[in-house]
Design a protein around this motif. Structure first.
Motif, PDB file in Angstrom:
ATOM      1  N   GLY A   1     -19.048  50.231  31.719  1.00 43.41           N
ATOM      2  CA  GLY A   1     -18.169  51.245  31.135  1.00 43.41           C
ATOM      3  C   GLY A   1     -18.921  52.412  30.531  1.00 43.41           C
ATOM      4  N   GLN A   2     -20.066  52.157  29.918  1.00 43.88           N
ATOM      5  CA  GLN A   2     -20.843  53.244  29.315  1.00 43.88           C
ATOM      6  C   GLN A   2     -21.373  54.206  30.378  1.00 43.88           C
ATOM      7  N   VAL A   3     -21.815  53.640  31.511  1.00 45.66           N
ATOM      8  CA  VAL A   3     -22.294  54.507  32.604  1.00 45.66           C
ATOM      9  C   VAL A   3     -21.127  55.277  33.215  1.00 45.66           C
ATOM     10  N   VAL A   4     -19.997  54.607  33.422  1.00 51.42           N
ATOM     11  CA  VAL A   4     -18.811  55.275  33.991  1.00 51.42           C
ATOM     12  C   VAL A   4     -18.362  56.420  33.088  1.00 51.42           C
ATOM     13  N   ASP A   5     -18.283  56.184  31.773  1.00 46.64           N
ATOM     14  CA  ASP A   5     -17.861  57.238  30.835  1.00 46.64           C
ATOM     15  C   ASP A   5     -18.803  58.429  30.879  1.00 46.64           C
ATOM     16  N   ARG A   6     -20.095  58.152  30.915  1.00 45.79           N
ATOM     17  CA  ARG A   6     -21.067  59.253  30.940  1.00 45.79           C
ATOM     18  C   ARG A   6     -20.903  60.113  32.186  1.00 45.79           C
ATOM     19  N   GLU A   7     -20.770  59.464  33.339  1.00 48.78           N
ATOM     20  CA  GLU A   7     -20.659  60.217  34.582  1.00 48.78           C
ATOM     21  C   GLU A   7     -19.322  60.957  34.668  1.00 48.78           C
ATOM     22  N   LEU A   8     -18.256  60.374  34.110  1.00 51.47           N
ATOM     23  CA  LEU A   8     -16.971  61.083  34.084  1.00 51.47           C
ATOM     24  C   LEU A   8     -17.067  62.349  33.247  1.00 51.47           C
ATOM     25  N   LEU A   9     -17.752  62.257  32.114  1.00 51.87           N
ATOM     26  CA  LEU A   9     -17.942  63.448  31.275  1.00 51.87           C
ATOM     27  C   LEU A   9     -18.738  64.510  32.004  1.00 51.87           C
ATOM     28  N   LEU A  10     -19.822  64.091  32.673  1.00 55.66           N
ATOM     29  CA  LEU A  10     -20.653  65.051  33.405  1.00 55.66           C
ATOM     30  C   LEU A  10     -19.886  65.694  34.556  1.00 55.66           C
ATOM     31  N   ALA A  11     -18.908  64.952  35.109  1.00 61.43           N
ATOM     32  CA  ALA A  11     -18.106  65.497  36.208  1.00 61.43           C
ATOM     33  C   ALA A  11     -16.963  66.376  35.713  1.00 61.43           C
ATOM     34  N   GLY A  12     -16.788  66.442  34.373  1.00 66.07           N
ATOM     35  CA  GLY A  12     -15.772  67.326  33.820  1.00 66.07           C
ATOM     36  C   GLY A  12     -14.439  66.683  33.543  1.00 66.07           C
TER      37      GLY A  12
ATOM     38  N   LYS B   1      -9.876  61.165  38.873  1.00 66.31           N
ATOM     39  CA  LYS B   1     -10.626  60.455  37.829  1.00 66.31           C
ATOM     40  C   LYS B   1     -10.789  58.971  38.160  1.00 66.31           C
ATOM     41  N   GLU B   2      -9.680  58.319  38.518  1.00 66.56           N
ATOM     42  CA  GLU B   2      -9.751  56.884  38.813  1.00 66.56           C
ATOM     43  C   GLU B   2     -10.655  56.605  40.006  1.00 66.56           C
ATOM     44  N   CYS B   3     -10.517  57.423  41.032  1.00 62.89           N
ATOM     45  CA  CYS B   3     -11.324  57.268  42.239  1.00 62.89           C
ATOM     46  C   CYS B   3     -12.809  57.458  41.924  1.00 62.89           C
ATOM     47  N   TYR B   4     -13.123  58.493  41.131  1.00 58.17           N
ATOM     48  CA  TYR B   4     -14.525  58.776  40.798  1.00 58.17           C
ATOM     49  C   TYR B   4     -15.097  57.671  39.910  1.00 58.17           C
ATOM     50  N   ALA B   5     -14.284  57.141  38.982  1.00 61.89           N
ATOM     51  CA  ALA B   5     -14.751  56.086  38.082  1.00 61.89           C
ATOM     52  C   ALA B   5     -15.131  54.830  38.860  1.00 61.89           C
ATOM     53  N   ILE B   6     -14.279  54.390  39.789  1.00 63.32           N
ATOM     54  CA  ILE B   6     -14.607  53.189  40.544  1.00 63.32           C
ATOM     55  C   ILE B   6     -15.753  53.475  41.512  1.00 63.32           C
TER      56      ILE B   6
END
Length: 689
Positions: free
Chosen positions: A120-131, A171-176
């Motif tokens: 989850g920490q990696v997913v959150d970081r990458e979601l933030l970087l993706a905007g 968002k959901e697609c990018y997170a998974i």
């Protein structure tokens, strides 16, 4: 006496390597069969399965674990920042693959809170970087049904295109996508570690480090769930210091707490904790654990659905969980490169927890596991499911203990658990639409009881070992206050530093003789020890190497009350002054003493020994600096007519001394310098004039 060493046969390493290479590269039908059966251990034990003896225990434990697994899987999706359906996929595939490849009969492999947190920490970081906005209730982004074309969405689309993803991926697609890429790389690392037999890496994760890491991560998990407990909307904190930032945001927004969620959370926690405590107290009377989580989820879902808690009180719910399986998809290469570094600690932690639990069960039930095969098993439990929208897995302690207590005999129970999850995936998932997120948060928090109870063990841990307690505190603090990955690294480095410091400044002692025996012990630790006249016995309780050379010399000089270098300088000064007076024809020295008195003056009163025995029983090895240090004290004390005798040296230390030329050419004086017991050395020193 000097014992004769065995002559070792010379081994041609080149021929041995070539023979091993030829053997490993050869392929025969028998060897191929053994390879396949070793790689899939199920082919060995399943044909020998005693159906009448094992089947009921496996079915019972499989059903119980499956019932526990479903609510936990849905709950842990909050930790991973993903939809519940992906947690169910993870639980299903992990059980099937470990059934085929695992060597432990009792370990429960699947979704695990610490691993979910790290994902989850990696997913959150990458979601933030993706905007993307990390707020769970944020409006959908591109591909989620939104046709907005504002700057935020354009930024997201641009970032996704750069990352190599389809611009229509929301968002959901990018997170998974991030989670599966991370899981795939972690699995590849684990398989590579298995191929190169790097399982020894787990040795550097001591029990104190693992416990501290688990407790620190548990504090982070608890903190992340508080906002769901009280129903407030705060951004998901990311980066270092997440725990502190989250608590600051919680207290700033506490006035916005949802009363419905607070009441629901209080009731659920009371019910869950009470049931757990009663289960622990009467577990010897219960044939299987109470399915409290499932009961709580069913009742809470019914109350939420018929009470319309989402519509009337704005209570956050799980939402739609689709049925069936999403078509498989290859994890994206560009995303793998982005998370390659994050996958390494994930791979190590996943492997270490799995192997440690496997070894614990194997020891308890008297069978063996293969650690290298366990690494392959957990590696493929990550690689294969990553194509089916699953994220990282590991063995879980709580479910493993439940599995063993409910009669599990083999990994057939894992297949039964997978069938329970499959039933939910195909038919029952939509029924959880109205389940409140605060109920899931309660399940997660109550499941952390074991890790949080480690705080109660601190006083007992401190009494047993102060250094291990310090390692636990440092690892726990770093994992909670900085981040889980850095906390693990800090714990490993700090525990190694503790070992280095303990070898740099080990215990040193002068030994005395136990009366009427041939044994010697620390003069400061034991009563009624007698000192040996004219002999000092020095013990150094660590390897002698470059880092502790100076401490060895300082301790030796302090305890014997003699620094041979200073004494040599002092004597040279007296000799120089005496020569000056003799040249002048004066028969008295500068101190007004006669020449005869000067001779006595030159023999210091503090030198009350003629032999120094070094107890080498605790010196496990010597490096070049260590050998040179012993040669140095041999020479320095010899100049003062004090003999240096070594006692209780192990063979590797003797070899190092021989190679370093400590015994001189031809080793002729070896039997007068080296002794196999302290008493022999003392007797030899007494016999000297």
């Amino acid at each position: 006496f000097l014992m004769e060493r065995k002559t070792r046969a010379k081994i041609n390493r080149k021929e041995v390597m070539l023979a091993k290479l030829r053997k490993s590269c050869s392929c025969t039908p028998k060897k191929l069969k053994n390879f396949v059966m070793d790689f899939f251990p199920v082919l060995r034990w399943l044909p020998k399965y005693h159906c009448k003896e094992y089947i009921w225990g496996d079915i019972m434990s499989g059903l119980v674990i499956g019932i526990i697994l479903v609510p936990q899987a849905i709950a842990y999706s909050l930790l991973a920042g993903l939809k519940p359906i992906y947690s169910l996929y993870t639980s299903f595939f992990a059980n099937i693959i470990y059934f085929l490849m695992g060597t432990s009969r009792h370990v429960s492999v699947g979704i695990f809170s610490l691993i979910s947190l790290m994902v989850g920490q990696v997913v959150d970081r990458e979601l933030l970087l993706a905007g993307f906005d990390l707020n769970d209730d944020a409006p959908p982004a591109l591909g989620d049904g939104s046709l907005q074309n504002d700057s935020q969405i354009n930024t997201t689309a641009f970032n996704l295109t750069i990352a190599g993803m389809n611009a229509q991926c929301g968002k959901e697609c990018y997170a998974i996508g991030i989670a599966t890429a991370l899981t795939f790389v972690a699995g590849v690392y684990q398989v590579l570690m298995g191929i190169f037999r790097l399982g020894f890496i787990s040795m550097y994760l001591s029990e104190s480090v693992l416990d501290g890491f688990a407790t620190g991560a548990s504090l982070t998990i608890l903190t992340a769930q508080v906002k769901y407990l009280i129903g407030i909307k705060i951004p998901r904190s990311q980066g270092h210091g997440m725990l502190v930032i989250t608590w600051i945001n919680i207290f700033r927004n506490i006035s916005q707490a949802n009363l419905c969620d607070v009441i629901t959370s209080a009731i659920c926690i009371v019910v869950l904790v009470t049931a757990k405590e009663l289960g622990d107290r009467y577990k010897h009377k219960l044939k299987f654990p109470l399915p409290t989580e499932l009961v709580v989820i069913v009742v809470a879902t019914l109350v939420s659905h018929y009470g319309k808690l989402n519509e009337l009180y704005a209570s956050s719910v799980s939402g739609a969980i689709p049925t069936g399986f999403i078509p498989p998809k290859v994890p994206h290469l560009n995303l793998m490169l982005r998370v390659a570094v994050d996958a390494l600690p994930l791979a190590i932690v996943s492997f270490v927890f799995t192997v440690s639990l496997s070894e614990m069960c194997a020891k308890k039930y008297a069978y063996t596991i293969r650690a290298n095969q366990e690494m392959f098993a957990v590696g493929f439990c990550n690689i294969i499911p990553s194509f089916f929208h699953s994220f990282a897995t590991s063995a879980a302690l709580a479910k493993t203990l439940v599995k063993t207590s409910t009669g599990c005999q083999t990994q057939v129970s894992g297949v039964i658990s997978a069938m329970v999850v499959l039933l939910v995936l195909l038919f029952l998932a939509p029924l959880f639409y109205s389940l409140q997120k605060c109920v899931l948060a309660c399940i997660i928090i109550v499941s952390l009881r074991g890790a949080l109870r480690k705080f109660r063990d601190v006083p007992a841990r401190y009494r047993v070992n102060k250094v291990d307690t310090l390692v636990w505190l440092v690892t726990m603090s770093a994992s909670a206050l900085i981040s889980t990955e850095i906390g693990l690294l800090v714990g490993i480095v700090f525990s190694m530093l503790c070992i280095i410091v303990r070898t740099q400044r080990p215990r040193t002692a002068l030994l005395g003789q136990i009366q009427d025996t041939s044994f010697y012990e620390d003069d400061l630790e034991y009563e009624n020890l007698s000192s040996v006249p004219k002999v000092k016995i020095f013990r150094f309780e660590a390897p002698l190497y470059y880092a502790n050379r100076n401490y060895f010399l300082k301790s030796l000089y302090r305890l014997t009350n003699l620094d041979p270098n200073l004494e040599a300088v002092r004597r040279k000064k007296y000799e120089k002054k005496e020569k000056q007076h003799l040249k002048k024809g004066d028969h008295t020295t500068a101190n007004g003493l006669s020449i005869g008195e000067t001779t006595l003056q030159l023999v210091p009163q503090q030198i009350d020994f003629q032999a120094l025995v070094v107890d080498c029983s605790s010196i496990s090895f010597l490096d070049t600096t260590g050998v040179n240090t012993l040669k140095e004290i041999l020479k320095d004390y010899k100049d003062l007519n004090i003999s240096v005798l070594l006692a209780c040296c192990n063979p590797s230390v003797i070899d190092s001394l021989e190679r370093g030329g400590y015994f001189g050419k031809g080793f002729g004086s070896m039997q007068e310098m080296l002794f196999y017991s302290i008493h022999n050395a003392v007797q030899f020193a007494k016999d000297q004039k």
